[in-house]
Design a protein around this motif. Structure first.
Motif, PDB file in Angstrom:
ATOM      1  N   ASP A  26      30.262  -6.858  -9.950  1.00  0.00           N
ATOM      2  CA  ASP A  26      31.576  -6.726  -9.911  1.00  0.00           C
ATOM      3  C   ASP A  26      31.691  -6.872  -8.837  1.00  0.00           C
ATOM      4  O   ASP A  26      33.212  -8.035  -8.468  1.00  0.00           O
ATOM      5  CB  ASP A  26      31.593  -4.691 -10.399  1.00  0.00           C
ATOM      6  N   GLY A  27      31.076  -6.871  -7.705  1.00  0.00           N
ATOM      7  CA  GLY A  27      31.407  -6.734  -6.065  1.00  0.00           C
ATOM      8  C   GLY A  27      31.907  -8.378  -6.303  1.00  0.00           C
ATOM      9  O   GLY A  27      32.621  -9.025  -5.545  1.00  0.00           O
ATOM     10  N   LEU A  28      30.181  -9.175  -6.498  1.00  0.00           N
ATOM     11  CA  LEU A  28      30.760 -10.590  -6.611  1.00  0.00           C
ATOM     12  C   LEU A  28      32.122 -11.158  -7.300  1.00  0.00           C
ATOM     13  O   LEU A  28      32.277 -11.716  -6.735  1.00  0.00           O
ATOM     14  CB  LEU A  28      29.194 -11.726  -7.301  1.00  0.00           C
ATOM     15  N   ALA A  29      31.666 -10.875  -8.049  1.00  0.00           N
ATOM     16  CA  ALA A  29      33.351 -11.224  -9.582  1.00  0.00           C
ATOM     17  C   ALA A  29      34.560 -11.130  -8.787  1.00  0.00           C
ATOM     18  O   ALA A  29      35.390 -12.108  -8.561  1.00  0.00           O
ATOM     19  CB  ALA A  29      33.254 -10.445 -10.918  1.00  0.00           C
ATOM     20  N   LYS A  30      34.799  -9.920  -8.168  1.00  0.00           N
ATOM     21  CA  LYS A  30      35.484  -9.897  -7.272  1.00  0.00           C
ATOM     22  C   LYS A  30      35.883 -10.237  -5.807  1.00  0.00           C
ATOM     23  O   LYS A  30      36.249 -10.543  -5.062  1.00  0.00           O
ATOM     24  CB  LYS A  30      36.200  -8.049  -6.704  1.00  0.00           C
ATOM     25  N   GLY A  31      35.053 -10.657  -5.405  1.00  0.00           N
ATOM     26  CA  GLY A  31      34.774 -11.718  -4.792  1.00  0.00           C
ATOM     27  C   GLY A  31      34.485 -10.952  -3.170  1.00  0.00           C
ATOM     28  O   GLY A  31      35.097 -11.188  -1.998  1.00  0.00           O
ATOM     29  N   ASP A  32      34.328  -9.301  -3.174  1.00  0.00           N
ATOM     30  CA  ASP A  32      34.198  -8.835  -1.849  1.00  0.00           C
ATOM     31  C   ASP A  32      32.517  -9.168  -0.976  1.00  0.00           C
ATOM     32  O   ASP A  32      32.703  -8.998   0.089  1.00  0.00           O
ATOM     33  CB  ASP A  32      33.548  -6.902  -2.524  1.00  0.00           C
TER      34      ASP A  32
END
Lengths: 95, 492
Positions: free
Chosen positions: B14-20
């Motif tokens: 999810d963090g990768l998807a959000k670009g965090d």
């Protein structure tokens, strides 16, 4: 039917594993204890039960009997401890 | 936010998807963690450059909108999986220097799903062991310690390096293989989730073979959800493995509904062993209560041939191993020890290249397959195996899943139980039946012992019904609320 030192030497020969004589006695003891323990299967009546060949109920698939790869000699011998002229090399087997 | 190397697969995704953060940053954190866990000896080969290259390629794919189910997730790979161009040892001296010119189907599937390889993990030699003390590359230490003690404990085996790497927060997930419990037992010893799929679910092609009718690959992760995500990427039909089953791979994560109302859960009375520690008995009872509280119906069942599973396994597995390991002859790859004749070279190579436990099992296997003993031992064991499968088939007419403890004890100290092979074999008493019958099994961390070590509960499912099994496991996980951490965590 206990495994003795000479049986260990015989199995080692069949399995192509060098077991120094000094270790054969100890190994006989270990094999005996494992074989003695699996002996308990003898308590079970398995008359009429077919030995299982596969846990998956499926017909083994067939493929076309055709060459599907090749031309990879160097890849095949790349890991050989010894090779020569594109072949695996082994100690002489023919006098 | 927690450090990147401590994220679960689902949270990292999810963090990768959000670009965090990027896959490169995530992988860099795991590479640093891999260095800091070196005292555990969890890896045989570290591949940090490959990991970073793969992570960067993943970032590039993501930028183009091309996102696989494990996109950008760094993983540790048991050193039983052949990896193209990277040393693969199976924990054995006899595979010295072996660099596969091909990639196993399961790891190829993982890379296709976007994952990055951190390195190859340590393991019992040829996956033969329950303590990761038979590797040519040395023992693996469990990141857990008994409270108030600093004695190194075993991580379980044979996938001990994979388990230690994930437990110590070096990788969010790792591959394992399970022939008699080699994923589930180390998962129980290290506070992880470990899943052995149904036989035929994951391709065995390119996995160094131990016992071909029992071996299955599966994930080791920190959560049930992560195992569901990883299994989806690992599984699938492969024409190169004739026992790989051609059925669609479901979205296992979607099965985690948390709803087990009305499900019937079998509690097999034969798993209540004499001398079983009280804590395991209590944990099992807690598991029953948790599932009942969630609306499941528990049912007492009988699997009458349970006590014969382990002795049958110790005929079938060594028999298949003796045949599979015949290929190590010092000619085509790996170690060669010279001899005056070809036969002497074979014997010297195998005598020096195999460790004590491997020799013992190859010798047992050779013996039970030899003329005069084949019927008394090998065929007898295969008949018993049919009876064990029949027990499960009959039980599953009345229940949807089965709940048992995973292992008869918590992790023990390195060096304990080494004198008596049979005492070591007993580690797998609750896990072996699922291998003999091809059924899926999962271990979920569920409690700590009085001295602070994790214990797992096992759910066994119907063949190819990993979904129900995962759903039950998810409910157990929620109810147990296991959030304890090992003494040794990377970078802390």
């Amino acid at each position: 039917m206990a495994v003795d030192k000479s049986t260990v030497a015989h199995i080692a020969k069949l399995a192509c594993i060098r077991i120094p004589e000094a270790q054969q006695e100890a190994l006989a003891g270990e094999l005996n204890s494992i074989l003695g323990w699996v002996e308990q299967l003898g308590e079970l009546d398995t008359q009429g039960i077919a030995p299982m060949t596969s846990v998956v109920e499926m017909r083994l698939p067939k493929r076309v009997d055709a060459v599907t790869d090749g031309d990879c000699r160097d890849k095949v011998i790349a890991n050989a401890p010894e090779s020569a002229h594109g072949f695996f090399s082994v100690p002489k087997v023919v006098e | 936010m927690a450090r990147l190397n401590e994220l679960t697969i689902a949270v990292a995704r999810d963090g990768l998807a959000k670009g965090d953060f990027s896959a490169k940053e995530l992988t860099e954190a795991s590479v640093a963690a891999m260095e800091s866990v070196r005292p555990l000896n969890a890896f045989i080969t570290e591949t940090p450059e490959r990991a970073l290259d793969m992570a960067q390629a993943s970032d590039a794919r993501r930028a183009k909108g091309d996102v696989g189910v494990l996109e950008g997730i760094p993983l540790a790979i048991k050193d039983l999986f052949c990896t193209e161009g990277v040393l693969t040892t199976a924990g054995s001296h006899i595979l010295d220097g072996f660099i596969p010119p091909y990639e196993s189907s399961v790891t190829a599937n993982l890379w296709r799903a976007g994952a990055a390889m951190l390195g190859k993990t340590n393991m019992d030699e040829f996956a033969m062991g329950s303590s990761n003390t038979t590797s040519y590359y040395g023992n693996v230490e469990n990141p857990w310690r008994r409270q108030g003690e600093n004695r190194p404990l075993v991580p379980g085996g044979s996938s001990g390096g994979s388990a230690a790497a994930v437990a110590a927060r070096c990788a969010p997930g790792a591959t394992g293989t399970d022939t008699g419990g080699s994923i589930r037992q180390p998962a129980s010893f290290t506070g992880l989730v470990g899943l052995k799929p149904t036989y035929g679910r994951c391709s065995r092609w390119g996995i160094v073979a131990f016992a071909s009718s029992l071996d299955q690959a599966g994930p080791l992760t920190r959560t049930v959800r992560d195992s569901a995500i990883m299994l989806r990427a690992m599984a699938g039909h492969d024409p190169k493995d004739s026992t790989s089953v051609d059925t669609p791979v479901p979205d296992y994560e979607a099965a985690l509904s948390g709803d087990v109302r009305g499900l019937r859960i079998g509690i097999p009375k034969e798993y209540r062993m004499e001398g079983m520690p009280g804590e395991i008995e209590t944990l099992w009872r807690d598991g029953i209560k948790w599932l009942e509280a969630a609306g499941a119906i528990t049912v007492d069942i009988s699997l009458p041939h349970t006590k014969y599973a382990l002795p049958a396994y110790y005929i079938v597995a060594p028999a298949e191993a003796s045949s599979n390991l015949a290929r190590y002859d010092g000619v085509r790859y790996g170690l060669r020890v010279p001899g005056a004749t070809l036969d002497e070279m074979y014997e010297a190579t195998r005598g020096e290249g195999f460790g004590a436990e491997v020799k013992r099992r190859v010798m047992i296997g050779t013996y039970v397959l030899s003329a005069g003993y084949y019927d008394a031992y090998y065929n007898k064991a295969r008949r018993v195996r049919a009876l064990i499968l029949r027990d499960f088939t009959e039980a599953f007419e009345n229940v949807d899943a089965i709940l048992t403890p995973t292992a008869p004890s918590a992790a023990f100290a390195i060096g304990e139980r080494m004198d008596d092979p049979i005492a070591m074999y007993l580690n797998d008493i609750f896990t072996v039946p699922a291998n003999l019958s091809g059924l899926p099994g999962i271990s979920v961390p569920a409690a700590l012992t009085g001295d602070g070590l994790p214990l797992g509960l096992q759910v066994i499912g119907r063949a190819f019904d990993e979904e129900t099994m995962l759903r039950v496991a998810g409910v157990l996980e929620d109810a147990a609320g296991f959030d304890a951490e090992p003494a040794f965590v990377a970078g802390r």
